[in-house]
Motif scaffolding. Structure first.
Motif, PDB file in Angstrom:
ATOM      1  N   UNK A  45      27.536   3.792  49.993  1.00  0.00           N
ATOM      2  CA  UNK A  45      26.553   2.891  50.568  1.00  0.00           C
ATOM      3  C   UNK A  45      25.958   3.543  51.817  1.00  0.00           C
ATOM      4  N   UNK A  46      24.642   3.446  51.954  1.00  0.00           N
ATOM      5  CA  UNK A  46      23.975   4.056  53.094  1.00  0.00           C
ATOM      6  C   UNK A  46      23.018   3.072  53.754  1.00  0.00           C
ATOM      7  N   UNK A  47      22.800   3.292  55.034  1.00  0.00           N
ATOM      8  CA  UNK A  47      21.871   2.450  55.768  1.00  0.00           C
ATOM      9  C   UNK A  47      20.448   2.755  55.343  1.00  0.00           C
ATOM     10  N   UNK A  48      19.680   1.704  55.124  1.00  0.00           N
ATOM     11  CA  UNK A  48      18.248   1.835  54.864  1.00  0.00           C
ATOM     12  C   UNK A  48      17.469   1.484  56.128  1.00  0.00           C
ATOM     13  N   UNK A  49      17.675   0.270  56.577  1.00  0.00           N
ATOM     14  CA  UNK A  49      16.954  -0.191  57.765  1.00  0.00           C
ATOM     15  C   UNK A  49      17.715  -1.343  58.399  1.00  0.00           C
ATOM     16  N   UNK A  50      18.311  -1.060  59.536  1.00  0.00           N
ATOM     17  CA  UNK A  50      18.887  -2.093  60.388  1.00  0.00           C
ATOM     18  C   UNK A  50      18.382  -1.757  61.780  1.00  0.00           C
ATOM     19  N   UNK A  51      17.240  -2.339  62.147  1.00  0.00           N
ATOM     20  CA  UNK A  51      16.603  -1.947  63.402  1.00  0.00           C
ATOM     21  C   UNK A  51      17.541  -1.953  64.586  1.00  0.00           C
ATOM     22  N   UNK A  52      17.494  -0.900  65.420  1.00  0.00           N
ATOM     23  CA  UNK A  52      16.438   0.108  65.463  1.00  0.00           C
ATOM     24  C   UNK A  52      16.662   1.325  64.573  1.00  0.00           C
ATOM     25  N   UNK A  53      17.673   1.297  63.712  1.00  0.00           N
ATOM     26  CA  UNK A  53      17.985   2.451  62.884  1.00  0.00           C
ATOM     27  C   UNK A  53      17.265   2.374  61.544  1.00  0.00           C
ATOM     28  N   UNK A  54      16.706   3.500  61.135  1.00  0.00           N
ATOM     29  CA  UNK A  54      16.060   3.635  59.839  1.00  0.00           C
ATOM     30  C   UNK A  54      16.496   4.948  59.207  1.00  0.00           C
ATOM     31  N   UNK A  55      16.662   4.923  57.900  1.00  0.00           N
ATOM     32  CA  UNK A  55      16.929   6.182  57.207  1.00  0.00           C
ATOM     33  C   UNK A  55      15.675   7.049  57.234  1.00  0.00           C
ATOM     34  N   UNK A  56      15.843   8.325  57.469  1.00  0.00           N
ATOM     35  CA  UNK A  56      14.697   9.237  57.511  1.00  0.00           C
ATOM     36  C   UNK A  56      13.924   9.231  56.194  1.00  0.00           C
ATOM     37  N   UNK A  57      14.639   9.025  55.106  1.00  0.00           N
ATOM     38  CA  UNK A  57      14.005   9.101  53.787  1.00  0.00           C
ATOM     39  C   UNK A  57      13.059   7.941  53.508  1.00  0.00           C
ATOM     40  N   UNK A  58      13.122   6.874  54.308  1.00  0.00           N
ATOM     41  CA  UNK A  58      12.298   5.695  54.007  1.00  0.00           C
ATOM     42  C   UNK A  58      11.370   5.286  55.147  1.00  0.00           C
ATOM     43  N   UNK A  59      11.532   5.840  56.317  1.00  0.00           N
ATOM     44  CA  UNK A  59      10.858   5.269  57.492  1.00  0.00           C
ATOM     45  C   UNK A  59       9.344   5.345  57.432  1.00  0.00           C
ATOM     46  N   UNK A  60       8.786   6.201  56.602  1.00  0.00           N
ATOM     47  CA  UNK A  60       7.327   6.262  56.454  1.00  0.00           C
ATOM     48  C   UNK A  60       6.844   5.427  55.278  1.00  0.00           C
ATOM     49  N   UNK A  69      14.677 -16.959  63.682  1.00  0.00           N
ATOM     50  CA  UNK A  69      14.670 -18.430  63.743  1.00  0.00           C
ATOM     51  C   UNK A  69      14.917 -19.017  62.357  1.00  0.00           C
ATOM     52  N   UNK A  70      14.395 -18.332  61.342  1.00  0.00           N
ATOM     53  CA  UNK A  70      14.582 -18.769  59.956  1.00  0.00           C
ATOM     54  C   UNK A  70      15.748 -18.044  59.293  1.00  0.00           C
ATOM     55  N   UNK A  71      16.389 -17.149  60.038  1.00  0.00           N
ATOM     56  CA  UNK A  71      17.529 -16.381  59.526  1.00  0.00           C
ATOM     57  C   UNK A  71      17.161 -15.612  58.269  1.00  0.00           C
ATOM     58  N   UNK A  72      16.005 -14.983  58.301  1.00  0.00           N
ATOM     59  CA  UNK A  72      15.549 -14.225  57.144  1.00  0.00           C
ATOM     60  C   UNK A  72      15.138 -12.814  57.544  1.00  0.00           C
ATOM     61  N   UNK A  73      15.206 -11.927  56.561  1.00  0.00           N
ATOM     62  CA  UNK A  73      14.755 -10.557  56.744  1.00  0.00           C
ATOM     63  C   UNK A  73      14.099 -10.100  55.455  1.00  0.00           C
ATOM     64  N   UNK A  74      13.057  -9.301  55.600  1.00  0.00           N
ATOM     65  CA  UNK A  74      12.314  -8.796  54.455  1.00  0.00           C
ATOM     66  C   UNK A  74      12.244  -7.279  54.517  1.00  0.00           C
ATOM     67  N   UNK A  75      12.219  -6.670  53.347  1.00  0.00           N
ATOM     68  CA  UNK A  75      12.045  -5.222  53.266  1.00  0.00           C
ATOM     69  C   UNK A  75      10.878  -4.938  52.329  1.00  0.00           C
ATOM     70  N   UNK A  76       9.787  -4.475  52.889  1.00  0.00           N
ATOM     71  CA  UNK A  76       8.628  -4.088  52.099  1.00  0.00           C
ATOM     72  C   UNK A  76       8.760  -2.616  51.762  1.00  0.00           C
ATOM     73  N   UNK A  77       8.848  -2.320  50.485  1.00  0.00           N
ATOM     74  CA  UNK A  77       9.056  -0.955  50.023  1.00  0.00           C
ATOM     75  C   UNK A  77       7.809  -0.475  49.305  1.00  0.00           C
ATOM     76  N   UNK A  78       7.175   0.535  49.855  1.00  0.00           N
ATOM     77  CA  UNK A  78       5.968   1.110  49.264  1.00  0.00           C
ATOM     78  C   UNK A  78       6.224   2.553  48.827  1.00  0.00           C
ATOM     79  N   UNK A  79       5.358   3.039  47.984  1.00  0.00           N
ATOM     80  CA  UNK A  79       5.449   4.433  47.509  1.00  0.00           C
ATOM     81  C   UNK A  79       6.860   4.747  47.022  1.00  0.00           C
TER      82      UNK A  79
END
Length: 116
Positions: A45-60, A69-79
């Motif tokens: 298992x590897x980190x993708x995005x837990x701000x402020x940390x981002x995997x180099x392979x995905x940050x662009x 406030x809504x206790x939610x998080x979204x991950x928009x994955x492009x390309x």
């Protein structure tokens, strides 16, 4: 008991996009961190995005947005690339009360398959 509910995984062609969602339920006094990890077949298992940390392979290519406030998080994955194929896990670190802090919770995971 705090639980995480993920949604949004599926099959997508290379170059396509997907949006993952994660919502937390239960008693949470405050959130310290919320984001995403992934685990590809045969890999750790590897980190993708837990701000402020981002995997180099995905940050662009990936964008994370959070609404604590809504206790939610979204991950928009492009390309998306073939190598993005994995089970994506929502991660939460929160404080239950003044004495019980930094509690970690994992979602069940949602499968993202990138294939032509």
């Amino acid at each position: 008991q705090v639980q995480l509910m993920e949604s949004g995984g599926g099959l997508v062609q290379p170059g396509g996009s997907l949006r993952l969602s994660c919502a937390a339920s239960g008693s949470i006094i405050s959130i310290n961190a919320m984001g995403w990890y992934r685990q590809a077949p045969g890999q750790e298992r590897e980190l993708v995005a837990v701000p402020p940390k981002f995997a180099d392979s995905v940050k662009d290519r990936f964008t994370i947005s959070r609404d604590y406030a809504k206790k939610t998080v979204y991950l928009q994955m492009n390309s998306l690339k073939l190598e993005d194929t994995a089970v994506y896990y929502c991660y939460l670190n929160y404080n239950r009360n003044v004495l019980v802090r930094n509690v970690e919770v994992w979602g069940q995971g949602t499968l993202v398959t990138v294939s032509s």
